[in-house]
Design a protein around this motif. Structure first.
Motif, mmCIF file in Angstrom:
data_model
loop_
_atom_site.group_PDB
_atom_site.id
_atom_site.type_symbol
_atom_site.label_atom_id
_atom_site.label_comp_id
_atom_site.label_asym_id
_atom_site.label_seq_id
_atom_site.Cartn_x
_atom_site.Cartn_y
_atom_site.Cartn_z
ATOM 1 N N GLN A 106 0.813 -1.215 0.000
ATOM 2 C CA GLN A 106 0.000 0.000 0.000
ATOM 3 C C GLN A 106 0.849 1.269 0.000
ATOM 4 O OE1 GLN A 106 -2.373 -0.680 3.500
ATOM 5 N NE2 GLN A 106 -4.067 -1.623 2.356
ATOM 6 N N GLU A 107 2.014 1.245 0.670
ATOM 7 C CA GLU A 107 2.766 2.473 0.903
ATOM 8 C C GLU A 107 3.922 2.695 -0.059
ATOM 9 O OE1 GLU A 107 3.882 3.296 4.852
ATOM 10 O OE2 GLU A 107 1.911 2.872 5.705
ATOM 11 N N LEU A 108 4.469 1.645 -0.657
ATOM 12 C CA LEU A 108 5.614 1.827 -1.543
ATOM 13 C C LEU A 108 5.127 2.099 -2.970
ATOM 14 C CD1 LEU A 108 7.173 0.552 0.874
ATOM 15 C CD2 LEU A 108 8.646 -0.538 -0.825
ATOM 16 N N PRO A 109 5.533 3.232 -3.542
ATOM 17 C CA PRO A 109 5.075 3.548 -4.905
ATOM 18 C C PRO A 109 5.388 2.455 -5.917
ATOM 19 C CG PRO A 109 6.103 5.463 -3.897
ATOM 20 C CD PRO A 109 6.351 4.316 -2.964
ATOM 21 N N LEU A 110 6.547 1.832 -5.807
ATOM 22 C CA LEU A 110 6.901 0.835 -6.807
ATOM 23 C C LEU A 110 6.113 -0.464 -6.652
ATOM 24 C CD1 LEU A 110 8.916 -1.243 -5.103
ATOM 25 C CD2 LEU A 110 10.584 0.526 -5.568
ATOM 26 N N ARG A 112 2.660 -0.340 -5.863
ATOM 27 C CA ARG A 112 1.238 -0.005 -5.876
ATOM 28 C C ARG A 112 0.438 -0.852 -6.854
ATOM 29 N NH1 ARG A 112 2.017 6.546 -5.508
ATOM 30 N NH2 ARG A 112 2.337 6.637 -3.248
ATOM 31 N N ARG A 113 1.089 -1.282 -7.906
ATOM 32 C CA ARG A 113 0.346 -2.087 -8.872
ATOM 33 C C ARG A 113 -0.033 -3.454 -8.307
ATOM 34 N NH1 ARG A 113 3.023 -5.760 -12.392
ATOM 35 N NH2 ARG A 113 5.143 -6.288 -11.688
ATOM 36 N N LEU A 114 0.552 -3.829 -7.133
ATOM 37 C CA LEU A 114 0.240 -5.108 -6.508
ATOM 38 C C LEU A 114 -1.020 -5.048 -5.643
ATOM 39 C CD1 LEU A 114 3.771 -6.382 -5.359
ATOM 40 C CD2 LEU A 114 2.559 -6.880 -7.492
ATOM 41 N N LYS A 115 -1.616 -3.848 -5.469
ATOM 42 C CA LYS A 115 -2.800 -3.752 -4.615
ATOM 43 C C LYS A 115 -3.919 -4.648 -5.161
ATOM 44 C CE LYS A 115 -2.130 0.973 -2.918
ATOM 45 N NZ LYS A 115 -2.719 2.338 -2.870
ATOM 46 N N PRO A 116 -4.608 -5.355 -4.273
ATOM 47 C CA PRO A 116 -5.714 -6.206 -4.737
ATOM 48 C C PRO A 116 -6.776 -5.386 -5.463
ATOM 49 C CG PRO A 116 -5.139 -6.728 -2.475
ATOM 50 C CD PRO A 116 -4.378 -5.478 -2.826
ATOM 51 N N ARG A 117 -7.296 -5.951 -6.522
ATOM 52 C CA ARG A 117 -8.335 -5.288 -7.301
ATOM 53 C C ARG A 117 -9.714 -5.748 -6.829
ATOM 54 N NH1 ARG A 117 -5.281 -6.519 -13.068
ATOM 55 N NH2 ARG A 117 -3.502 -5.104 -12.715
ATOM 56 N N PRO A 118 -10.740 -5.010 -7.199
ATOM 57 C CA PRO A 118 -12.100 -5.447 -6.828
ATOM 58 C C PRO A 118 -12.369 -6.867 -7.331
ATOM 59 C CG PRO A 118 -12.151 -3.213 -7.662
ATOM 60 C CD PRO A 118 -10.756 -3.710 -7.904
ATOM 61 N N GLY A 119 -12.936 -7.681 -6.458
ATOM 62 C CA GLY A 119 -13.234 -9.056 -6.807
ATOM 63 C C GLY A 119 -12.147 -10.040 -6.417
ATOM 64 N N GLN A 120 -10.949 -9.518 -6.082
ATOM 65 C CA GLN A 120 -9.880 -10.403 -5.635
ATOM 66 C C GLN A 120 -9.949 -10.594 -4.123
ATOM 67 O OE1 GLN A 120 -6.381 -8.333 -7.342
ATOM 68 N NE2 GLN A 120 -6.067 -10.173 -8.614
ATOM 69 N N ARG A 121 -9.303 -11.653 -3.644
ATOM 70 C CA ARG A 121 -9.258 -11.895 -2.198
ATOM 71 C C ARG A 121 -8.429 -10.817 -1.520
ATOM 72 N NH1 ARG A 121 -8.318 -18.078 -3.823
ATOM 73 N NH2 ARG A 121 -7.178 -16.886 -5.402
ATOM 74 N N ASP A 122 -8.914 -10.361 -0.369
ATOM 75 C CA ASP A 122 -8.214 -9.288 0.340
ATOM 76 C C ASP A 122 -8.601 -9.315 1.815
ATOM 77 O OD1 ASP A 122 -6.748 -7.107 1.028
ATOM 78 O OD2 ASP A 122 -8.038 -5.624 0.033
ATOM 79 N N SER A 123 -7.888 -10.122 2.598
ATOM 80 C CA SER A 123 -8.119 -10.193 4.044
ATOM 81 C C SER A 123 -6.783 -10.140 4.764
ATOM 82 C CB SER A 123 -8.872 -11.481 4.409
ATOM 83 O OG SER A 123 -8.050 -12.619 4.194
ATOM 84 N N ALA A 124 -6.854 -10.121 6.087
ATOM 85 C CA ALA A 124 -5.633 -10.002 6.882
ATOM 86 C C ALA A 124 -4.701 -11.185 6.687
ATOM 87 C CB ALA A 124 -5.991 -9.855 8.361
ATOM 88 N N SER A 125 -5.244 -12.356 6.408
ATOM 89 C CA SER A 125 -4.401 -13.552 6.330
ATOM 90 C C SER A 125 -4.344 -14.172 4.944
ATOM 91 C CB SER A 125 -4.916 -14.613 7.317
ATOM 92 O OG SER A 125 -6.249 -14.980 7.010
ATOM 93 N N SER A 126 -5.039 -13.570 3.969
ATOM 94 C CA SER A 126 -5.066 -14.164 2.638
ATOM 95 C C SER A 126 -5.456 -13.097 1.630
ATOM 96 C CB SER A 126 -6.068 -15.327 2.606
ATOM 97 O OG SER A 126 -6.180 -15.859 1.305
ATOM 98 N N PHE A 127 -4.591 -12.844 0.656
ATOM 99 C CA PHE A 127 -4.941 -11.841 -0.348
ATOM 100 C C PHE A 127 -4.247 -12.158 -1.673
ATOM 101 C CE2 PHE A 127 -1.255 -10.022 1.892
ATOM 102 C CZ PHE A 127 -0.408 -9.707 0.843
#
Length: 589
Positions: A106-110, A112-127
């Motif tokens: 989330q914080e490193l500009p290089l 940012r493209r790894l951020k989960p997209r809508p519809g992808q898994r995104d939880s504290a223990s699995s993303f």
């Protein structure tokens, strides 16, 4: 809040993509941390370029978990379709690693493209990471080592501190943990990698078995060690180079963050054992406190079945017994374990004052029916026999025990009474009588203490005072057994006993030995030197009576002058023996 750094330039971006050390420096700068130290860079280089199966061991506080998390993020940046399984001792600890990786994305500009997209898994223990193609398994999954590891697949398994004091305190717990991590191979995809990051909790650490399973090991202690040989050639080359350049023992290896004063404070806070474990990654001193029974406290020599030496003594200066080095390696916990012979031993012998065959019965379960044949003389105990039988109350087992009692000269047979409410003793009695044995049969109860503590409390003082002497043949037989079934071997059990419940997978033979020692406890109340002199004087009186009777026979049927010379000679020999003390030779007519 630290000042945000500007986005990296394209050449730096490309360098970070190629080299994890560059990426780590960018992460540290983005988080407002000081530049990574040379030791941290060395660890980062090994994470990137080391073999597919590796174990990284570094001292507490060096930042290995943060480096570990950054390494996961870097791997996902380089290959978004990578599937990573993060395993820690507990689920919350694994989730903490996953959250930190998520924060870096989330914080490193290089990244940012790894951020989960809508519809992808995104939880504290699995993303999932943004560019990842749809797949059954998430990009990163965090799980505790006792959680559900199977059922998923991974290209990289990263195990962070899976061994702790809580889950590796006993032999049974370590066995469960060792079996659990074998599941990694079932989860790992072909060509995948497994990286362990950890601190050993004892010499019996599960990490000790990893080299035999093909894992390379690198160790970074906090300071130059006093004895590099302890690490068996596994010190990181960075450390080895510092030693080769002449850095003296105690020199901090990461002085920017942990200078000599800081390490001294930590040594005082943790204590010698805790500091050795957490900062030097050397478990020997911790184990010396945890494991009360030391093989080096025994005296090993050739013993007779009916007579023992009048005097025997131990010394810390006595070298390891030649011919038993291999046995010490098989049966002991580490390089400090050895078998030693007597520093002094009298040439004169005497019949044992008492002899006990102790039996720890077993039913039809996994344990053995174990026995120990122990004898007493002049304040010392002599172990002349030890072994075990599969099964419990079968006629052949009872007959074999009866034969051992007869052949070994046992005067008493002591049986652990818990089995079958005394049934074993009632079955053994007839077998002993059939074999012609006429000694006493006794039952002994443990009186409520936990077994491990009871055994340790009985054997530790006897061994610490070097009152337990072992026949050479018993050690040799035990070493032969340890090659096939180490958990069954008496001295293997002895070296690994702690006072923790369930410390040993098997304790049958050690329990039988403690039973015999308890039965012979009154014999230990004697002063060894005084008892030896009293025994020698008693022998001399008996021998003089024999000489006197022999001379009277000669006087009545032979030369009186020859009889007188024989009497004077006998008296001189008796006086020399008495003056000789513990090392005097026994004389006979």
């Amino acid at each position: 809040m630290p000042k945000r750094a500007s986005p990296p330039s394209r050449p730096l971006h490309a360098a970070a993509h190629r080299d994890f050390r560059v990426f780590l420096a960018l992460v540290w700068r983005r988080l407002g941390l000081p530049k990574p130290t040379p030791l941290q860079f060395d660890m980062a280089r090994y994470l990137q370029r080391g073999p597919r199966r590796k174990l990284v061991m570094a001292f507490r506080g060096v930042g290995k978990s943060w480096i570990f998390s950054a390494y996961i993020a870097w791997r996902l940046w380089r290959d978004p379709d990578l599937k990573v399984l993060v395993v820690s001792a507990t689920k919350p600890a694994a989730d903490q690693t996953a959250r930190f990786v998520r924060r870096l994305i989330q914080e490193l500009p290089l990244l940012r493209r790894l951020k989960p997209r809508p519809g992808q898994r995104d939880s504290a223990s699995s993303f999932d990471v943004g560019p990842a193609r749809p797949a059954k398994d998430p990009s990163l999954r965090a799980v505790g080592v006792n959680g559900q590891i199977t059922g998923s697949r991974a290209d990289a398994i990263l195990a962070d501190d899976i061994e702790t004091q809580n889950n590796a305190l006993t032999a049974a717990a370590r066995l469960r943990l060792s079996e659990q991590i074998k599941e990694f191979d079932a989860v790992l995809r072909p060509g995948g990698s497994v990286t362990f990051l950890g601190t050993p909790q004892s010499v019996e650490t599960i990490y000790a078995a990893l080299p035999a399973r093909g894992y390379a090991v690198r160790i970074w202690p906090a300071e130059i060690p006093l004895d590099a040989a302890v690490y068996q050639g596994r010190l990181a080359p960075y450390v080895a180079r510092r030693i080769a350049r002449g850095s003296p023992p105690g020199t901090p290896l990461d002085p920017v963050r942990f200078d000599s004063d800081d390490l001294a404070e930590r040594r005082a806070s943790f204590g010698p054992a805790g500091y050795a474990l957490q900062f030097l990654l050397d478990a020997r001193e911790t184990d010396a406190l945890r494991y009360p029974l030391r093989l080096a406290d025994l005296i090993v020599t050739q013993l007779g079945e009916r007579e023992g030496p009048n005097h025997i003594a131990w010394s810390a200066e006595t070298p390891a017994l030649s011919g038993l080095e291999g046995a010490a390696r098989l049966l002991g916990r580490g390089a400090s374990d050895r078998f030693v012979g007597p520093a002094e031993i009298a040439e004169d012998t005497a019949p044992y004052a008492d002899a006990v065959l102790a039996v720890d019965p077993s039913g039809r379960g996994k344990d053995e029916t174990a026995y120990a044949l122990v004898k007493a003389l002049n304040g010392a105990l002599f172990l002349t026999g030890s072994g075990g039988f599969e099964g419990g109350y079968e006629p052949e087992v009872l007959a074999a025990l009866a034969e051992i009692a007869c052949a070994g000269g046992a005067r008493r047979c002591v049986v652990e009474a818990e089995f079958g409410d005394g049934m074993f003793a009632r079955l053994l009695g007839p077998a002993l009588r059939r074999a012609g044995w006429r000694g006493g049969l006794e039952e002994q109860r443990s009186r409520g203490r936990a077994k491990e503590r009871r055994i340790a409390d009985l054997l530790e003082p006897v061994m610490a005072q070097h009152r337990l002497v072992v026949d050479h043949a018993v050690v040799a037989s035990d070493a032969a057994l340890a090659e096939a079934a180490p958990d069954r071997a008496l001295f293997h059990q002895m070296a690994r006993l702690s006072r923790a419940s369930g410390a040993l997978a098997h304790d049958d033979r050690l329990d039988a030995l403690s039973l015999a020692v308890e039965a012979l406890a009154p014999a230990l109340a004697k002063d060894a030197a005084a008892a030896a002199e009293a025994t020698r004087a008693k022998q001399l009186k008996a021998d003089l009576r024999h000489v006197k009777a022999s001379l009277y026979a000669r006087l009545h049927g032979g030369d009186p002058e020859q009889a007188a010379r024989s009497l004077r000679r006998a008296r001189r020999r008796a006086e020399r023996a008495l003056r000789g003390g513990p090392s005097g030779r026994r004389w006979t007519d």
